[in-house]
Design an enzyme around this catalytic site. Structure first.
Site, PDB file in Angstrom:
ATOM      1  NE  ARG A 196       3.983  -3.731  13.676  1.00 39.56           N
ATOM      2  CZ  ARG A 196       3.175  -3.147  12.798  1.00 39.56           C
ATOM      3  NH1 ARG A 196       3.673  -2.443  11.782  1.00 39.56           N
ATOM      4  NH2 ARG A 196       1.867  -3.229  12.914  1.00 39.56           N
TER       5      ARG A 196
ATOM      6  CE1 TYR B 289       0.666   1.563   4.309  1.00 38.45           C
ATOM      7  CE2 TYR B 289       0.751  -0.832   4.514  1.00 38.45           C
ATOM      8  CZ  TYR B 289       1.027   0.428   5.013  1.00 38.45           C
ATOM      9  OH  TYR B 289       1.661   0.553   6.222  1.00 38.45           O
TER      10      TYR B 289
ATOM     11  CG  HIS C 298      -3.943  -4.202  15.400  1.00 34.48           C
ATOM     12  ND1 HIS C 298      -3.737  -2.916  15.876  1.00 34.48           N
ATOM     13  CD2 HIS C 298      -3.305  -4.265  14.198  1.00 34.48           C
ATOM     14  CE1 HIS C 298      -3.019  -2.237  14.985  1.00 34.48           C
ATOM     15  NE2 HIS C 298      -2.740  -3.030  13.975  1.00 34.48           N
TER      16      HIS C 298
ATOM     17  CG  ASP D  83      -3.497   1.358  13.968  1.00 33.92           C
ATOM     18  OD1 ASP D  83      -2.296   1.226  13.680  1.00 33.92           O
ATOM     19  OD2 ASP D  83      -4.416   0.793  13.326  1.00 33.92           O
TER      20      ASP D  83
END
Length: 306
Positions: free
Chosen positions: A125, A47, A184, A261
């Protein structure tokens, strides 16, 4: 020219939340994207975000009444942490970071880890979404090797993964060498329900103080859109995620952190407003002491804020 789709921009309306966050609150999950002309995105990205600069993010924090934050390396930069590093260098008191490095620990140099630690990085991450092999297993050997490299620094490993896909989650990570952070709510879609074996495994890890959970992105795993709230009441927003919120609270509130977020990349339906997300947290966590634990005390410990 790169053909990946351009994401929606975050809501531009200037509106502060009704919920007042306590002094010292930390937004534990936000991304800085761009300017693309200065920090070009990786060619292999899936994206393209609109520029969401550190200055833009600071404007958001002022609107929310939050001073401290954790910047997480977005996937559009791969392992190029330059934008993250430069952002962290601007404020070593109020900013911490979570970087991305190759999962193959042999490619990670000690000097690079030391440099990242010096600018405020406190974790790595690993994006495991859609990367498991056909057997459904995790790259546990690679993750463990990477964890052993960062353990001396006191860092954690943040995993972006669908916990519902791993019914043996608790046993897989029972003896992991560093703290784990799951983004999340464990990225378990509401349709799977809280009794899903993988989500129950996450709760078990929380109870044993082996895992932290980020109370972030309910709109990513809800079957509902922000536009579907007919009454306009905050309590109705992403209501199918409320059981997940209640379940992690019951499991261990001392293993929870919250994050905005922002800038909400890859949202394909109605873009949430950050003030509403703050108010939703205030509605879901109504006890003032619990809010302070999750917003102030827990992040101070996990991210090494003084």
């Amino acid at each position: 020219m790169h053909s990946t789709p351009l994401c929606q921009a975050p809501a531009s309306e200037i509106r502060s939340p009704r919920s007042v966050f306590p002094r010292g609150a930390v937004d534990c999950h936000a991304h800085v994207c761009g300017p693309a002309a200065q920090y070009p995105y990786a060619q292999e990205r899936i994206y393209t975000p609109p520029d969401a600069s550190l200055e833009d993010y600071r404007s958001l924090l002022r609107m929310l009444g939050v001073v401290r934050a954790v910047l997480v390396q977005p996937s559009v930069y791969g392992t190029d942490n330059r934008a993250l590093i430069d952002a962290l260098k601007t404020d070593s008191t109020h900013l911490r970071g979570v970087a991305v490095l190759p999962i193959d620990s042999k490619m990670v140099k000690d000097k690079e880890l030391e440099q990242l630690h010096a600018v405020g990085v406190r974790g790595l991450r690993c994006n495991l979404v859609d990367v498991a092999d056909p057997s459904g297993s995790l790259p546990i050997e690679a993750l463990t090797s990477l964890a052993l490299r960062i353990a001396p620094l006191g860092w954690h490993l943040e995993l972006l993964m669908h916990v519902n896909a791993y019914p043996q989650l608790a046993s897989i990570f029972a003896n992991f060498p560093v703290d784990l952070v799951f983004g999340h709510f464990g990225y378990c879609h509401a349709k799977h329900g809280i009794h899903n074996a993988g989500f129950q495994g996450l709760l078990s890890l929380m109870k044993d103080q082996r895992a932290w959970v980020k109370m972030t992105g309910p709109y990513r795993i809800s079957a509902q859109s922000a536009a579907a709230t007919k009454t306009g009441a905050i309590a109705d927003l992403y209501a199918d995620m409320r059981p997940f919120n209640d379940a992690v609270l019951a499991a261990n509130p001392k293993q929870l952190v919250w994050g905005s977020d922002w800038p909400h990349v890859m949202v394909k339906n109605t873009m949430p407003h950050d003030a509403d997300l703050c108010d939703l947290f205030g509605d879901w966590v109504s006890d003032a002491h619990l809010r302070e634990t999750i917003l102030v005390d827990n992040p101070a410990m996990l991210y090494d804020f003084s």
